[in-house]
Scaffold this motif. Structure first.
Motif, PDB file in Angstrom:
ATOM      1  N   PRO A  74       0.791  -1.229   0.000  1.00 38.67           N
ATOM      2  CA  PRO A  74       0.000   0.000   0.000  1.00 38.67           C
ATOM      3  C   PRO A  74       0.827   1.286   0.000  1.00 38.67           C
ATOM      4  CG  PRO A  74      -0.062  -1.009   2.173  1.00 38.67           C
ATOM      5  CD  PRO A  74       0.654  -1.967   1.254  1.00 38.67           C
ATOM      6  N   ASP A  75       2.099   1.208   0.461  1.00 36.65           N
ATOM      7  CA  ASP A  75       2.888   2.430   0.580  1.00 36.65           C
ATOM      8  C   ASP A  75       4.387   2.108   0.575  1.00 36.65           C
ATOM      9  OD1 ASP A  75       3.414   1.393   3.161  1.00 36.65           O
ATOM     10  OD2 ASP A  75       1.808   2.577   4.051  1.00 36.65           O
ATOM     11  N   ASP A  76       5.193   3.171   0.710  1.00 36.87           N
ATOM     12  CA  ASP A  76       6.652   3.006   0.690  1.00 36.87           C
ATOM     13  C   ASP A  76       7.156   2.142   1.848  1.00 36.87           C
ATOM     14  OD1 ASP A  76       6.832   4.518  -1.623  1.00 36.87           O
ATOM     15  OD2 ASP A  76       7.345   6.376  -0.563  1.00 36.87           O
ATOM     16  N   ASP A  77       6.503   2.238   3.000  1.00 33.31           N
ATOM     17  CA  ASP A  77       6.929   1.418   4.144  1.00 33.31           C
ATOM     18  C   ASP A  77       6.745  -0.067   3.843  1.00 33.31           C
ATOM     19  OD1 ASP A  77       7.662   3.649   5.606  1.00 33.31           O
ATOM     20  OD2 ASP A  77       5.787   3.724   6.751  1.00 33.31           O
ATOM     21  N   ALA A  78       5.649  -0.413   3.171  1.00 38.33           N
ATOM     22  CA  ALA A  78       5.410  -1.811   2.808  1.00 38.33           C
ATOM     23  C   ALA A  78       6.428  -2.283   1.780  1.00 38.33           C
ATOM     24  CB  ALA A  78       3.985  -1.980   2.278  1.00 38.33           C
ATOM     25  N   THR A  79       6.794  -1.392   0.854  1.00 38.80           N
ATOM     26  CA  THR A  79       7.817  -1.732  -0.141  1.00 38.80           C
ATOM     27  C   THR A  79       9.157  -1.960   0.547  1.00 38.80           C
ATOM     28  OG1 THR A  79       6.658  -0.467  -1.843  1.00 38.80           O
ATOM     29  CG2 THR A  79       8.992  -0.931  -2.237  1.00 38.80           C
ATOM     30  N   ALA A  80       9.490  -1.099   1.508  1.00 41.62           N
ATOM     31  CA  ALA A  80      10.739  -1.255   2.256  1.00 41.62           C
ATOM     32  C   ALA A  80      10.731  -2.558   3.057  1.00 41.62           C
ATOM     33  CB  ALA A  80      10.959  -0.060   3.181  1.00 41.62           C
ATOM     34  N   LEU A 104       7.305   1.823 -16.147  1.00 41.62           N
ATOM     35  CA  LEU A 104       7.862   3.014 -15.524  1.00 41.62           C
ATOM     36  C   LEU A 104       6.976   3.423 -14.356  1.00 41.62           C
ATOM     37  CD1 LEU A 104       8.858   5.168 -18.630  1.00 41.62           C
ATOM     38  CD2 LEU A 104      10.403   4.203 -16.933  1.00 41.62           C
ATOM     39  N   GLY A 105       7.594   3.728 -13.223  1.00 40.80           N
ATOM     40  CA  GLY A 105       6.850   4.156 -12.051  1.00 40.80           C
ATOM     41  C   GLY A 105       6.245   3.041 -11.216  1.00 40.80           C
ATOM     42  N   ALA A 106       6.518   1.793 -11.574  1.00 37.88           N
ATOM     43  CA  ALA A 106       5.935   0.668 -10.826  1.00 37.88           C
ATOM     44  C   ALA A 106       6.626   0.419  -9.494  1.00 37.88           C
ATOM     45  CB  ALA A 106       5.960  -0.607 -11.671  1.00 37.88           C
ATOM     46  N   GLY A 107       7.816   0.990  -9.279  1.00 40.66           N
ATOM     47  CA  GLY A 107       8.495   0.833  -7.995  1.00 40.66           C
ATOM     48  C   GLY A 107       9.723  -0.056  -8.007  1.00 40.66           C
ATOM     49  N   LYS A 108      10.259  -0.333  -9.199  1.00 38.91           N
ATOM     50  CA  LYS A 108      11.441  -1.197  -9.295  1.00 38.91           C
ATOM     51  C   LYS A 108      12.622  -0.615  -8.525  1.00 38.91           C
ATOM     52  CE  LYS A 108      11.391  -0.976 -13.776  1.00 38.91           C
ATOM     53  NZ  LYS A 108      10.198  -0.140 -13.950  1.00 38.91           N
ATOM     54  N   THR A 109      12.917   0.649  -8.745  1.00 43.28           N
ATOM     55  CA  THR A 109      14.068   1.268  -8.075  1.00 43.28           C
ATOM     56  C   THR A 109      13.823   1.397  -6.576  1.00 43.28           C
ATOM     57  OG1 THR A 109      14.681   2.434 -10.102  1.00 43.28           O
ATOM     58  CG2 THR A 109      15.601   3.272  -8.040  1.00 43.28           C
ATOM     59  N   ARG A 133       1.034  -0.729  -4.943  1.00 41.99           N
ATOM     60  CA  ARG A 133       1.519  -1.578  -6.036  1.00 41.99           C
ATOM     61  C   ARG A 133       1.324  -3.027  -5.639  1.00 41.99           C
ATOM     62  NH1 ARG A 133       6.078   1.256  -4.046  1.00 41.99           N
ATOM     63  NH2 ARG A 133       5.960   2.559  -5.867  1.00 41.99           N
ATOM     64  N   ASN A 134       1.288  -3.880  -6.641  1.00 43.49           N
ATOM     65  CA  ASN A 134       1.205  -5.314  -6.421  1.00 43.49           C
ATOM     66  C   ASN A 134       2.544  -5.931  -6.783  1.00 43.49           C
ATOM     67  OD1 ASN A 134      -1.621  -5.564  -5.694  1.00 43.49           O
ATOM     68  ND2 ASN A 134      -2.047  -4.997  -7.806  1.00 43.49           N
ATOM     69  N   ALA A 135       2.981  -6.910  -6.016  1.00 46.34           N
ATOM     70  CA  ALA A 135       4.231  -7.626  -6.305  1.00 46.34           C
ATOM     71  C   ALA A 135       3.930  -9.110  -6.401  1.00 46.34           C
ATOM     72  CB  ALA A 135       5.245  -7.376  -5.204  1.00 46.34           C
ATOM     73  N   VAL A 136       4.456  -9.731  -7.449  1.00 44.88           N
ATOM     74  CA  VAL A 136       4.370 -11.185  -7.606  1.00 44.88           C
ATOM     75  C   VAL A 136       5.794 -11.703  -7.684  1.00 44.88           C
ATOM     76  CG1 VAL A 136       3.587 -13.087  -9.054  1.00 44.88           C
ATOM     77  CG2 VAL A 136       2.132 -11.080  -8.760  1.00 44.88           C
ATOM     78  N   LEU A 137       6.137 -12.639  -6.792  1.00 46.70           N
ATOM     79  CA  LEU A 137       7.487 -13.203  -6.731  1.00 46.70           C
ATOM     80  C   LEU A 137       7.486 -14.604  -7.333  1.00 46.70           C
ATOM     81  CD1 LEU A 137       7.303 -10.972  -4.541  1.00 46.70           C
ATOM     82  CD2 LEU A 137       8.934 -12.281  -3.231  1.00 46.70           C
ATOM     83  N   THR A 138       8.471 -14.848  -8.195  1.00 42.74           N
ATOM     84  CA  THR A 138       8.614 -16.156  -8.809  1.00 42.74           C
ATOM     85  C   THR A 138      10.056 -16.605  -8.676  1.00 42.74           C
ATOM     86  OG1 THR A 138       6.930 -15.535 -10.438  1.00 42.74           O
ATOM     87  CG2 THR A 138       8.253 -17.491 -10.933  1.00 42.74           C
ATOM     88  N   ARG A 139      10.262 -17.712  -7.959  1.00 42.53           N
ATOM     89  CA  ARG A 139      11.612 -18.302  -7.829  1.00 42.53           C
ATOM     90  C   ARG A 139      11.882 -19.174  -9.045  1.00 42.53           C
ATOM     91  NH1 ARG A 139      15.653 -16.881  -4.633  1.00 42.53           N
ATOM     92  NH2 ARG A 139      14.913 -16.082  -2.678  1.00 42.53           N
ATOM     93  N   ARG A 140      13.103 -19.154  -9.504  1.00 45.33           N
ATOM     94  CA  ARG A 140      13.501 -20.012 -10.640  1.00 45.33           C
ATOM     95  C   ARG A 140      14.563 -20.975 -10.204  1.00 45.33           C
ATOM     96  NH1 ARG A 140      14.130 -16.031 -15.778  1.00 45.33           N
ATOM     97  NH2 ARG A 140      11.958 -15.573 -16.076  1.00 45.33           N
TER      98      ARG A 140
END
Length: 140
Positions: free
Chosen positions: A7-13, A35-40, A133-140
């Motif tokens: 929901p916010d920068d704290d959750a991303t951190a 662009l702007g999705a929060g990768k950086t 933002r939404n994040a989906v993690l995929t391990r390879r």
């Protein structure tokens, strides 16, 4: 794997810190999204956690292409391939030269070689309305 809503920068951190705790030498993480999705922002959180320095200056590697960091967990490389002119140019960046480095790559789809070497993919999207933002993690 189901998505994680940030929901916010704290959750991303917090996600960055959790990912950093699980990363091992040799991991190559692809950070995908528009662009702007929060990768950086996510890369910055991961690097700060690996460096054990919440105030560490972590600039975007958009123009430098690669930013190296020495951390207590070893070498970390943060790359942004957005400006890569040709996929063959990735060899000159040395992203795969140190088998013990943790490598974070934005815009990796510009290099099939890097995409193929990934051990973790984090796909970031912005939900309708643009909040969080939404994040989906995929391990390879």
């Amino acid at each position: 794997m189901p998505g994680i809503f940030l929901p916010d920068d704290d959750a991303t951190a917090a996600l960055g810190a959790a990912l950093a705790a699980e990363l091992a030498p040799g991991d190559l993480v692809l950070l995908q999204g528009d662009l702007g999705a929060g990768k950086t922002a996510l890369a910055r959180a991961i690097i700060r956690a690996l460096a054990d320095d919440p105030a560490l200056d972590v600039p975007s590697p958009t123009f430098a292409l690669v930013q190296p960091y020495d951390t207590p967990r070893g070498a970390v490389l943060h790359a942004d391939l957005y400006r890569l002119g040709d996929p063959r140019e990735v060899d000159e960046l040395g992203l795969l030269d140190n088998p013990d480095a943790i490598v974070l790559v934005e815009w990796a789809e510009r290099s099939p070689e890097i995409t193929a070497a990934a051990t973790l993919v984090v796909a970031l999207t912005m939900p309708p309305g643009g909040d969080g933002r939404n994040a989906v993690l995929t391990r390879r």
